[in-house]
Design a protein around this motif. Structure first.
Motif, PDB file in Angstrom:
ATOM      1  N   GLU A   7       0.827  -1.210   0.000  1.00  0.00           N
ATOM      2  CA  GLU A   7       0.000   0.000   0.000  1.00  0.00           C
ATOM      3  C   GLU A   7       0.862   1.261   0.000  1.00  0.00           C
ATOM      4  N   ALA A   8       2.040   1.176   0.605  1.00  0.00           N
ATOM      5  CA  ALA A   8       2.942   2.321   0.670  1.00  0.00           C
ATOM      6  C   ALA A   8       3.808   2.450  -0.578  1.00  0.00           C
ATOM      7  N   GLY A   9       3.604   1.549  -1.559  1.00  0.00           N
ATOM      8  CA  GLY A   9       4.348   1.635  -2.808  1.00  0.00           C
ATOM      9  C   GLY A   9       5.486   0.645  -2.941  1.00  0.00           C
ATOM     10  N   TYR A  10       5.575  -0.306  -2.011  1.00  0.00           N
ATOM     11  CA  TYR A  10       6.635  -1.318  -2.050  1.00  0.00           C
ATOM     12  C   TYR A  10       5.989  -2.683  -2.237  1.00  0.00           C
ATOM     13  N   GLY A  11       5.549  -2.927  -3.470  1.00  0.00           N
ATOM     14  CA  GLY A  11       4.832  -4.152  -3.780  1.00  0.00           C
ATOM     15  C   GLY A  11       5.748  -5.337  -3.996  1.00  0.00           C
ATOM     16  N   LYS A  12       5.141  -6.433  -4.398  1.00  0.00           N
ATOM     17  CA  LYS A  12       5.860  -7.700  -4.564  1.00  0.00           C
ATOM     18  C   LYS A  12       7.037  -7.572  -5.530  1.00  0.00           C
ATOM     19  N   ASP A  13       6.825  -6.936  -6.675  1.00  0.00           N
ATOM     20  CA  ASP A  13       7.895  -6.822  -7.669  1.00  0.00           C
ATOM     21  C   ASP A  13       9.086  -6.051  -7.111  1.00  0.00           C
ATOM     22  N   GLU A  14       8.804  -4.975  -6.401  1.00  0.00           N
ATOM     23  CA  GLU A  14       9.879  -4.175  -5.822  1.00  0.00           C
ATOM     24  C   GLU A  14      10.614  -4.946  -4.737  1.00  0.00           C
ATOM     25  N   LEU A  15       9.867  -5.643  -3.890  1.00  0.00           N
ATOM     26  CA  LEU A  15      10.485  -6.396  -2.801  1.00  0.00           C
ATOM     27  C   LEU A  15      11.311  -7.571  -3.323  1.00  0.00           C
ATOM     28  N   VAL A  16      10.863  -8.183  -4.416  1.00  0.00           N
ATOM     29  CA  VAL A  16      11.633  -9.269  -5.024  1.00  0.00           C
ATOM     30  C   VAL A  16      12.964  -8.744  -5.562  1.00  0.00           C
ATOM     31  N   ALA A  17      12.992  -7.495  -6.018  1.00  0.00           N
ATOM     32  CA  ALA A  17      14.217  -6.903  -6.564  1.00  0.00           C
ATOM     33  C   ALA A  17      15.182  -6.450  -5.473  1.00  0.00           C
ATOM     34  N   LEU A  18      14.714  -6.270  -4.255  1.00  0.00           N
ATOM     35  CA  LEU A  18      15.564  -5.760  -3.169  1.00  0.00           C
ATOM     36  C   LEU A  18      16.847  -6.542  -2.944  1.00  0.00           C
ATOM     37  N   PRO A  19      16.816  -7.856  -2.852  1.00  0.00           N
ATOM     38  CA  PRO A  19      18.072  -8.581  -2.603  1.00  0.00           C
ATOM     39  C   PRO A  19      19.153  -8.288  -3.639  1.00  0.00           C
ATOM     40  N   ARG A  20      18.746  -8.145  -4.882  1.00  0.00           N
ATOM     41  CA  ARG A  20      19.715  -7.852  -5.935  1.00  0.00           C
ATOM     42  C   ARG A  20      20.297  -6.448  -5.754  1.00  0.00           C
ATOM     43  N   LEU A  21      19.476  -5.506  -5.299  1.00  0.00           N
ATOM     44  CA  LEU A  21      19.943  -4.132  -5.112  1.00  0.00           C
ATOM     45  C   LEU A  21      21.043  -4.028  -4.065  1.00  0.00           C
ATOM     46  N   ILE A  22      20.960  -4.864  -3.046  1.00  0.00           N
ATOM     47  CA  ILE A  22      21.960  -4.783  -1.972  1.00  0.00           C
ATOM     48  C   ILE A  22      22.956  -5.942  -2.053  1.00  0.00           C
ATOM     49  N   GLN A  23      22.982  -6.603  -3.197  1.00  0.00           N
ATOM     50  CA  GLN A  23      23.899  -7.721  -3.452  1.00  0.00           C
ATOM     51  C   GLN A  23      23.743  -8.823  -2.408  1.00  0.00           C
ATOM     52  N   ALA A  24      22.492  -9.214  -2.187  1.00  0.00           N
ATOM     53  CA  ALA A  24      22.177 -10.270  -1.222  1.00  0.00           C
ATOM     54  C   ALA A  24      21.176 -11.246  -1.834  1.00  0.00           C
ATOM     55  N   GLU A  25      21.468 -11.689  -3.043  1.00  0.00           N
ATOM     56  CA  GLU A  25      20.534 -12.535  -3.782  1.00  0.00           C
ATOM     57  C   GLU A  25      20.177 -13.837  -3.073  1.00  0.00           C
ATOM     58  N   ASN A  26      21.045 -14.326  -2.211  1.00  0.00           N
ATOM     59  CA  ASN A  26      20.800 -15.600  -1.533  1.00  0.00           C
ATOM     60  C   ASN A  26      20.124 -15.439  -0.175  1.00  0.00           C
ATOM     61  N   ARG A  27      19.640 -14.266   0.110  1.00  0.00           N
ATOM     62  CA  ARG A  27      18.988 -13.999   1.394  1.00  0.00           C
ATOM     63  C   ARG A  27      17.481 -13.929   1.221  1.00  0.00           C
ATOM     64  N   ASP A  28      16.766 -14.226   2.313  1.00  0.00           N
ATOM     65  CA  ASP A  28      15.317 -14.107   2.245  1.00  0.00           C
ATOM     66  C   ASP A  28      14.902 -12.667   2.576  1.00  0.00           C
ATOM     67  N   LEU A  29      13.626 -12.382   2.406  1.00  0.00           N
ATOM     68  CA  LEU A  29      13.130 -11.024   2.571  1.00  0.00           C
ATOM     69  C   LEU A  29      13.320 -10.515   4.000  1.00  0.00           C
ATOM     70  N   PHE A  30      13.172 -11.369   4.989  1.00  0.00           N
ATOM     71  CA  PHE A  30      13.412 -10.954   6.374  1.00  0.00           C
ATOM     72  C   PHE A  30      14.821 -10.389   6.508  1.00  0.00           C
ATOM     73  N   ASP A  31      15.819 -11.127   6.026  1.00  0.00           N
ATOM     74  CA  ASP A  31      17.211 -10.686   6.129  1.00  0.00           C
ATOM     75  C   ASP A  31      17.433  -9.362   5.404  1.00  0.00           C
ATOM     76  N   VAL A  32      16.816  -9.218   4.254  1.00  0.00           N
ATOM     77  CA  VAL A  32      16.989  -8.006   3.463  1.00  0.00           C
ATOM     78  C   VAL A  32      16.362  -6.804   4.173  1.00  0.00           C
ATOM     79  N   LEU A  33      15.136  -6.960   4.669  1.00  0.00           N
ATOM     80  CA  LEU A  33      14.496  -5.868   5.404  1.00  0.00           C
ATOM     81  C   LEU A  33      15.283  -5.520   6.663  1.00  0.00           C
ATOM     82  N   ASP A  34      15.771  -6.535   7.337  1.00  0.00           N
ATOM     83  CA  ASP A  34      16.576  -6.311   8.535  1.00  0.00           C
ATOM     84  C   ASP A  34      17.851  -5.551   8.180  1.00  0.00           C
ATOM     85  N   TYR A  35      18.518  -5.964   7.122  1.00  0.00           N
ATOM     86  CA  TYR A  35      19.758  -5.301   6.686  1.00  0.00           C
ATOM     87  C   TYR A  35      19.499  -3.830   6.359  1.00  0.00           C
ATOM     88  N   ILE A  36      18.439  -3.566   5.601  1.00  0.00           N
ATOM     89  CA  ILE A  36      18.119  -2.191   5.225  1.00  0.00           C
ATOM     90  C   ILE A  36      17.785  -1.367   6.458  1.00  0.00           C
TER      91      ILE A  36
END
Length: 96
Positions: free
Chosen positions: A56-85
């Motif tokens: 709803e805030a503009g961070y949908g599935k497609d954007e969240l799926v791209a997050l690991p690649r943005l921070i060079q953490a392709e092998n991490r799950d979304l929890f780890d990526v959100l925690d890192y950010i």
């Protein structure tokens, strides 16, 4: 070569850097620290709510799926990526 476009909640195209900066500023609206994120993620019902609220805030599935690649953490799950950010944001604030 793959490219991902990011859009703001108001429909403006954003660079990946702008997207991450916006996310840094938005995450505290959803959880204040790693402990709270861990509580949200450990309950089977609340991650869905968190993800829906992020969408709803503009961070949908497609954007969240791209997050690991943005921070060079392709092998991490979304929890780890959100925690890192979230931690990177806190570190940035500590620098000031």
């Amino acid at each position: 070569m793959m490219s991902t476009s990011f859009w703001s909640a108001d429909g403006r195209i954003m660079s990946s850097e702008e997207f991450l900066e916006a996310l840094y500023g938005t995450l505290p609206d959803f959880f204040k620290d790693e402990a709270e994120l861990r509580i949200i993620w450990s309950n089977p019902m609340t991650p869905k709510t968190l993800l829906a609220n992020l969408a709803e805030a503009g961070y949908g599935k497609d954007e969240l799926v791209a997050l690991p690649r943005l921070i060079q953490a392709e092998n991490r799950d979304l929890f780890d990526v959100l925690d890192y950010i979230s931690l990177a944001r806190e570190s940035k604030l500590d620098e000031y």
